[in-house]
Scaffold this active site. Structure first.
Site, PDB file in Angstrom:
ATOM      1  N   LYS A   9      27.324  39.968  27.094  1.00 53.13           N
ATOM      2  CA  LYS A   9      28.183  38.808  26.834  1.00 53.13           C
ATOM      3  C   LYS A   9      27.525  37.836  25.861  1.00 53.13           C
ATOM      4  O   LYS A   9      26.312  37.910  25.625  1.00 53.13           O
ATOM      5  CB  LYS A   9      28.456  38.097  28.169  1.00 53.13           C
ATOM      6  CG  LYS A   9      29.215  38.937  29.193  1.00 53.13           C
ATOM      7  CD  LYS A   9      29.477  38.121  30.464  1.00 53.13           C
ATOM      8  CE  LYS A   9      30.311  38.904  31.471  1.00 53.13           C
ATOM      9  NZ  LYS A   9      30.700  38.085  32.632  1.00 53.13           N
ATOM     10  N   TYR A  49      40.251  41.110  31.720  1.00 54.78           N
ATOM     11  CA  TYR A  49      40.145  40.248  32.902  1.00 54.78           C
ATOM     12  C   TYR A  49      41.528  40.002  33.518  1.00 54.78           C
ATOM     13  O   TYR A  49      41.819  38.894  33.969  1.00 54.78           O
ATOM     14  CB  TYR A  49      39.455  38.935  32.548  1.00 54.78           C
ATOM     15  CG  TYR A  49      37.956  39.056  32.348  1.00 54.78           C
ATOM     16  CD1 TYR A  49      37.164  39.798  33.234  1.00 54.78           C
ATOM     17  CD2 TYR A  49      37.317  38.421  31.286  1.00 54.78           C
ATOM     18  CE1 TYR A  49      35.786  39.911  33.051  1.00 54.78           C
ATOM     19  CE2 TYR A  49      35.935  38.520  31.108  1.00 54.78           C
ATOM     20  CZ  TYR A  49      35.181  39.260  31.998  1.00 54.78           C
ATOM     21  OH  TYR A  49      33.814  39.352  31.831  1.00 54.78           O
ATOM     22  N   PHE A  57      39.830  28.949  36.077  1.00 56.77           N
ATOM     23  CA  PHE A  57      38.696  29.026  35.152  1.00 56.77           C
ATOM     24  C   PHE A  57      38.921  30.015  34.011  1.00 56.77           C
ATOM     25  O   PHE A  57      38.072  30.163  33.132  1.00 56.77           O
ATOM     26  CB  PHE A  57      37.398  29.365  35.904  1.00 56.77           C
ATOM     27  CG  PHE A  57      37.430  30.679  36.651  1.00 56.77           C
ATOM     28  CD1 PHE A  57      37.218  31.888  35.995  1.00 56.77           C
ATOM     29  CD2 PHE A  57      37.673  30.700  38.025  1.00 56.77           C
ATOM     30  CE1 PHE A  57      37.241  33.092  36.684  1.00 56.77           C
ATOM     31  CE2 PHE A  57      37.696  31.917  38.722  1.00 56.77           C
ATOM     32  CZ  PHE A  57      37.484  33.113  38.050  1.00 56.77           C
ATOM     33  N   ARG A  85      25.748  48.733  38.373  1.00 57.62           N
ATOM     34  CA  ARG A  85      26.215  47.540  39.111  1.00 57.62           C
ATOM     35  C   ARG A  85      25.078  46.952  39.943  1.00 57.62           C
ATOM     36  O   ARG A  85      24.914  45.739  40.024  1.00 57.62           O
ATOM     37  CB  ARG A  85      27.396  47.886  40.030  1.00 57.62           C
ATOM     38  CG  ARG A  85      28.735  48.038  39.339  1.00 57.62           C
ATOM     39  CD  ARG A  85      29.325  46.744  38.819  1.00 57.62           C
ATOM     40  NE  ARG A  85      29.873  45.890  39.852  1.00 57.62           N
ATOM     41  CZ  ARG A  85      30.689  44.851  39.612  1.00 57.62           C
ATOM     42  NH1 ARG A  85      31.047  44.550  38.369  1.00 57.62           N
ATOM     43  NH2 ARG A  85      31.136  44.119  40.586  1.00 57.62           N
ATOM     44  N   THR A  91      27.813  38.468  41.076  1.00 59.90           N
ATOM     45  CA  THR A  91      28.408  37.735  39.955  1.00 59.90           C
ATOM     46  C   THR A  91      27.643  36.461  39.583  1.00 59.90           C
ATOM     47  O   THR A  91      27.408  36.205  38.393  1.00 59.90           O
ATOM     48  CB  THR A  91      29.882  37.388  40.300  1.00 59.90           C
ATOM     49  OG1 THR A  91      30.559  38.604  40.633  1.00 59.90           O
ATOM     50  CG2 THR A  91      30.575  36.712  39.127  1.00 59.90           C
ATOM     51  N   ARG A 102      21.158  39.753  36.267  1.00 59.61           N
ATOM     52  CA  ARG A 102      21.648  38.390  36.464  1.00 59.61           C
ATOM     53  C   ARG A 102      20.632  37.550  37.242  1.00 59.61           C
ATOM     54  O   ARG A 102      20.433  36.373  36.954  1.00 59.61           O
ATOM     55  CB  ARG A 102      23.002  38.427  37.178  1.00 59.61           C
ATOM     56  CG  ARG A 102      24.128  38.930  36.277  1.00 59.61           C
ATOM     57  CD  ARG A 102      25.385  39.233  37.070  1.00 59.61           C
ATOM     58  NE  ARG A 102      26.525  39.554  36.216  1.00 59.61           N
ATOM     59  CZ  ARG A 102      27.678  40.021  36.677  1.00 59.61           C
ATOM     60  NH1 ARG A 102      27.852  40.235  37.983  1.00 59.61           N
ATOM     61  NH2 ARG A 102      28.668  40.285  35.847  1.00 59.61           N
ATOM     62  N   ASN A 112      26.929  34.986  32.785  1.00 59.01           N
ATOM     63  CA  ASN A 112      26.062  35.844  33.608  1.00 59.01           C
ATOM     64  C   ASN A 112      25.640  37.128  32.901  1.00 59.01           C
ATOM     65  O   ASN A 112      25.455  38.163  33.514  1.00 59.01           O
ATOM     66  CB  ASN A 112      26.722  36.112  34.960  1.00 59.01           C
ATOM     67  CG  ASN A 112      28.095  36.731  34.818  1.00 59.01           C
ATOM     68  OD1 ASN A 112      28.511  37.067  33.708  1.00 59.01           O
ATOM     69  ND2 ASN A 112      28.789  36.920  35.921  1.00 59.01           N
ATOM     70  N   HIS A 115      28.739  42.329  31.584  1.00 60.50           N
ATOM     71  CA  HIS A 115      29.856  42.916  32.328  1.00 60.50           C
ATOM     72  C   HIS A 115      29.491  44.360  32.611  1.00 60.50           C
ATOM     73  O   HIS A 115      28.924  45.035  31.748  1.00 60.50           O
ATOM     74  CB  HIS A 115      31.161  42.886  31.519  1.00 60.50           C
ATOM     75  CG  HIS A 115      32.193  43.808  32.114  1.00 60.50           C
ATOM     76  ND1 HIS A 115      32.957  43.446  33.185  1.00 60.50           N
ATOM     77  CD2 HIS A 115      32.523  45.101  31.825  1.00 60.50           C
ATOM     78  CE1 HIS A 115      33.735  44.473  33.530  1.00 60.50           C
ATOM     79  NE2 HIS A 115      33.489  45.486  32.711  1.00 60.50           N
ATOM     80  N   GLU A 126      38.248  51.109  30.944  1.00 66.47           N
ATOM     81  CA  GLU A 126      37.532  50.127  30.107  1.00 66.47           C
ATOM     82  C   GLU A 126      36.888  50.783  28.887  1.00 66.47           C
ATOM     83  O   GLU A 126      36.895  50.210  27.796  1.00 66.47           O
ATOM     84  CB  GLU A 126      36.481  49.396  30.957  1.00 66.47           C
ATOM     85  CG  GLU A 126      37.139  48.510  32.014  1.00 66.47           C
ATOM     86  CD  GLU A 126      36.143  47.773  32.900  1.00 66.47           C
ATOM     87  OE1 GLU A 126      34.919  48.006  32.787  1.00 66.47           O
ATOM     88  OE2 GLU A 126      36.600  46.945  33.707  1.00 66.47           O
TER      89      GLU A 126
HETATM   90  P1  IDP Z   1      31.853  40.701  38.022  1.00 63.12           P
HETATM   91  O1  IDP Z   1      31.563  40.424  36.564  1.00 63.12           O
HETATM   92  O2  IDP Z   1      30.621  40.507  38.875  1.00 63.12           O
HETATM   93  O3  IDP Z   1      32.512  42.039  38.240  1.00 63.12           O
HETATM   94  P2  IDP Z   1      34.473  39.444  38.454  1.00 63.12           P
HETATM   95  O4  IDP Z   1      34.917  38.842  39.746  1.00 63.12           O
HETATM   96  O5  IDP Z   1      35.116  40.704  38.002  1.00 63.12           O
HETATM   97  O6  IDP Z   1      32.863  39.582  38.549  1.00 63.12           O
HETATM   98  O7  IDP Z   1      34.664  38.314  37.359  1.00 63.12           O
HETATM   99  C1  IDP Z   1      34.545  38.623  35.994  1.00 63.12           C
HETATM  100  C2  IDP Z   1      33.773  37.507  35.296  1.00 63.12           C
HETATM  101  O8  IDP Z   1      34.524  36.283  35.400  1.00 63.12           O
HETATM  102  C3  IDP Z   1      32.425  37.171  35.921  1.00 63.12           C
HETATM  103  O9  IDP Z   1      31.384  38.036  35.491  1.00 63.12           O
HETATM  104  C4  IDP Z   1      32.218  35.746  35.483  1.00 63.12           C
HETATM  105  O10 IDP Z   1      31.768  35.689  34.122  1.00 63.12           O
HETATM  106  C5  IDP Z   1      33.632  35.181  35.541  1.00 63.12           C
HETATM  107  N1  IDP Z   1      33.904  34.534  36.824  1.00 63.12           N
HETATM  108  C6  IDP Z   1      34.197  35.129  38.011  1.00 63.12           C
HETATM  109  N2  IDP Z   1      34.391  34.224  38.982  1.00 63.12           N
HETATM  110  C7  IDP Z   1      34.216  33.003  38.396  1.00 63.12           C
HETATM  111  C8  IDP Z   1      34.297  31.648  38.871  1.00 63.12           C
HETATM  112  O11 IDP Z   1      34.568  31.372  40.064  1.00 63.12           O
HETATM  113  N3  IDP Z   1      34.069  30.669  37.965  1.00 63.12           N
HETATM  114  C9  IDP Z   1      33.779  30.933  36.658  1.00 63.12           C
HETATM  115  N4  IDP Z   1      33.700  32.166  36.163  1.00 63.12           N
HETATM  116  C10 IDP Z   1      33.906  33.207  37.025  1.00 63.12           C
HETATM  117 MG    MG Z   2      34.440  42.651  37.677  1.00 65.93          MG
END
Ligand code: IDP
Ligand code: MG
Length: 155
Positions: A9, A49, A57, A85, A91, A102, A112, A115, A126
């Site tokens: 990212k 997403y 957000f 993973r 996350t 992370r 973070n 992805h 994907e």
């Molecule tokens: P992941 O990347 O660990 O799979 P996901 O829930 O799929 O997590 O969310 C995708 C991305 O969206 C996260 O990596 C993060 O950058 C962002 N994200 C997820 N939840 C939040 C939040 O509560 N606030 C801000 N950004 C978030």
């Molecule tokens: Mg995800």
């Protein structure tokens, strides 16, 4: 062998951490089969997403993913979706275990670093979203016999 999609990212690219993450991938013995810088746009982010477009957000998340180009990779290995993973960590970077990408490199729930596809099924979707088939180099590295035993490869 399984494949997974990884995106380094803008939080990784802008902080000069691409080499750090790529080194972790290489050191683990995961095979890189494709790598490409891309400038993402709103359209591809709304697909990528889709599970988050209705969250408050999302606009900030989309903006953060367009802040610089990203580096997209396809990784190959036995059980690589789960393995990567685990290497990624949870996350929120503040909650991710030390030793994970992370956990070691991020203080943020949004910025973070990486992805990573969360299932084999999603990885296929994907990979085809970000790469054409001819961009994926499906080679066998010369050191394969030192990365895996026959048992691993037949598992
Ligand atoms: P992941 O990347 O660990 O799979 P996901 O829930 O799929 O997590 O969310 C995708 C991305 O969206 C996260 O990596 C993060 O950058 C962002 N994200 C997820 N939840 C939040 C939040 O509560 N606030 C801000 N950004 C978030
Ligand atoms: Mg995800």
């Amino acid at each position: 062998m399984e494949q997974t999609l990884v995106i380094l990212k803008p939080s990784c690219v802008a902080r000069g951490l691409m080499g750090n993450v790529i080194s972790r991938i290489e050191n683990k013995g995961i095979i890189i089969t494709a790598m490409k810088m891309m400038q993402l746009d709103e359209k591809i982010l709304r697909e990528h997403y889709a599970h988050l477009v209705d969250r408050p957000f999302f606009p900030e998340l989309a903006a953060s993913m367009m802040a610089t180009p990203v580096l997209c990779l396809v990784l190959k290995g036995v059980d690589v979706v789960n393995v990567f993973r685990k290497m990624t960590g949870v996350t929120n970077g503040r909650k991710a275990e030390p030793g994970t990408i992370r956990g070691d490199l991020s203080m943020s729930g949004q910025a973070n670093i990486v992805h990573a596809s969360d299932s084999v099924e999603n990885a296929k979707i994907e990979i085809s979203r970000f790469f054409r088939p001819d961009e994926i180099m499906d080679y066998t590295p010369a050191n394969l016999g030192f990365l895996y035993s026959e048992d691993d490869l037949n598992a």
